[in-house]
Design a protein around this motif. Structure first.
Motif, short mmCIF file in Angstrom:
data_model
loop_
_atom_site.label_atom_id
_atom_site.label_comp_id
_atom_site.label_asym_id
_atom_site.label_seq_id
_atom_site.Cartn_x
_atom_site.Cartn_y
_atom_site.Cartn_z
N THR A 163 0.85 -1.19 0.00
CA THR A 163 0.00 0.00 0.00
C THR A 163 0.88 1.24 0.00
O THR A 163 1.82 1.34 0.79
N VAL A 164 0.57 2.18 -0.88
CA VAL A 164 1.36 3.40 -1.03
C VAL A 164 0.44 4.59 -0.81
O VAL A 164 -0.59 4.72 -1.47
N ASP A 165 0.82 5.47 0.13
CA ASP A 165 0.09 6.72 0.32
C ASP A 165 0.46 7.66 -0.83
O ASP A 165 1.62 7.70 -1.26
N ALA A 166 -0.52 8.43 -1.30
CA ALA A 166 -0.29 9.27 -2.47
C ALA A 166 -1.18 10.50 -2.45
O ALA A 166 -2.23 10.51 -1.82
N HIS A 167 -0.74 11.54 -3.16
CA HIS A 167 -1.60 12.70 -3.41
C HIS A 167 -2.46 12.45 -4.64
O HIS A 167 -3.58 12.91 -4.72
N ASP A 168 -1.91 11.72 -5.62
CA ASP A 168 -2.61 11.44 -6.87
C ASP A 168 -2.50 9.94 -7.17
O ASP A 168 -1.63 9.49 -7.91
N PRO A 169 -3.39 9.13 -6.56
CA PRO A 169 -3.31 7.69 -6.73
C PRO A 169 -3.34 7.23 -8.19
O PRO A 169 -2.60 6.31 -8.56
N ALA A 170 -4.15 7.85 -9.03
CA ALA A 170 -4.25 7.43 -10.43
C ALA A 170 -2.92 7.63 -11.15
O ALA A 170 -2.45 6.75 -11.87
N ARG A 171 -2.29 8.78 -10.95
CA ARG A 171 -1.01 9.05 -11.62
C ARG A 171 0.07 8.10 -11.11
O ARG A 171 0.87 7.58 -11.88
N LEU A 172 0.12 7.87 -9.80
CA LEU A 172 1.14 6.99 -9.25
C LEU A 172 0.91 5.55 -9.72
O LEU A 172 1.87 4.84 -10.06
N ALA A 173 -0.33 5.12 -9.81
CA ALA A 173 -0.63 3.78 -10.32
C ALA A 173 -0.20 3.66 -11.78
O ALA A 173 0.38 2.65 -12.19
N GLU A 174 -0.44 4.69 -12.55
CA GLU A 174 -0.02 4.68 -13.96
C GLU A 174 1.50 4.55 -14.07
O GLU A 174 2.01 3.78 -14.88
N PHE A 175 2.23 5.30 -13.23
CA PHE A 175 3.69 5.21 -13.24
C PHE A 175 4.16 3.80 -12.90
O PHE A 175 4.98 3.20 -13.59
N TRP A 176 3.63 3.25 -11.80
CA TRP A 176 4.08 1.93 -11.36
C TRP A 176 3.63 0.82 -12.30
O TRP A 176 4.30 -0.21 -12.42
N ALA A 177 2.51 1.00 -13.00
CA ALA A 177 2.11 0.02 -14.02
C ALA A 177 3.17 -0.03 -15.11
O ALA A 177 3.57 -1.12 -15.55
N LEU A 178 3.66 1.12 -15.54
CA LEU A 178 4.73 1.17 -16.52
C LEU A 178 6.01 0.56 -15.97
O LEU A 178 6.65 -0.27 -16.61
N ALA A 179 6.38 0.94 -14.76
CA ALA A 179 7.64 0.50 -14.16
C ALA A 179 7.68 -1.02 -13.98
O ALA A 179 8.75 -1.64 -14.15
N LEU A 180 6.56 -1.62 -13.64
CA LEU A 180 6.54 -3.04 -13.29
C LEU A 180 5.89 -3.95 -14.34
O LEU A 180 5.92 -5.17 -14.20
N GLY A 181 5.27 -3.35 -15.36
CA GLY A 181 4.53 -4.16 -16.32
C GLY A 181 3.24 -4.69 -15.74
O GLY A 181 2.74 -5.74 -16.15
N TYR A 182 2.70 -3.99 -14.74
CA TYR A 182 1.44 -4.38 -14.10
C TYR A 182 0.26 -3.79 -14.87
O TYR A 182 0.41 -2.96 -15.75
N GLU A 183 -0.94 -4.22 -14.48
CA GLU A 183 -2.18 -3.74 -15.06
C GLU A 183 -3.06 -3.13 -13.98
O GLU A 183 -3.02 -3.58 -12.83
N LEU A 184 -3.89 -2.16 -14.39
CA LEU A 184 -4.89 -1.64 -13.46
C LEU A 184 -5.84 -2.76 -13.09
O LEU A 184 -6.17 -3.61 -13.92
N GLU A 185 -6.25 -2.76 -11.85
CA GLU A 185 -7.22 -3.77 -11.39
C GLU A 185 -8.51 -3.61 -12.20
O GLU A 185 -8.98 -2.50 -12.43
N ALA A 186 -9.05 -4.71 -12.63
CA ALA A 186 -10.29 -4.70 -13.42
C ALA A 186 -11.45 -4.20 -12.57
O ALA A 186 -11.46 -4.38 -11.34
#
Length: 144
Positions: A8-31
């Protein structure tokens, strides 16, 4: 019995941070939940106002082996160095002589997505070399 882990990561902008980490890790947004084609459809059905929709975001490993990442909006900013950080294994299986170039290549992509380079540690007798980075909100991680 082993338990699973969610990071779990605390964030000011969860959507932007999720987008970054999806790129960094090759992950996908939860369906979205069953019965909904998109998250907006689900949030509309639940009556969540548009300005309150970036409270959380989650990622999953498409191979099902890595932990789920959950990003939650918090009001406070980051105030100190992380006590726990992620090591992004960007050079596994790369020949030792090509390792740092592989890490630099990944770093370039992540910097273009909002990461910051902090420092480079050259290979030596204690380690194979790595790069210290920060994600778009300043959370430290290593390219290893």
């Amino acid at each position: 019995m082993a338990l699973t882990v969610q990071i779990t990561v605390d964030a000011h902008d969860p959507a932007r941070l999720a987008e970054f980490w999806a790129l960094a890790l090759g992950y996908e947004l939860e369906a979205p939940p069953a019965g909904f084609a998109t998250w907006d459809e689900a949030l509309d059905a639940w009556g969540i106002p548009a300005d309150d929709r970036n409270r959380a975001s989650a990622l999953r490993d498409p191979n099902g082996t890595g932990p789920r990442l959950f990003f939650q909006r918090v009001p406070e900013g980051k105030t100190a160095k992380n006590r726990v950080h992620l090591d992004v294994r960007a050079a596994e299986g790369v020949a030792p002589e090509d390792r740092m170039a592989a890490l630099e290549s990944t770093a370039k992509i992540l910097v273009s997505a909002g990461a910051t380079r902090v420092e480079r540690h050259e290979p030596d007798r204690f380690g194979k070399g790595h790069l210290v980075m920060q994600d778009p909100e300043g959370n430290e991680f290593c390219l290893d």
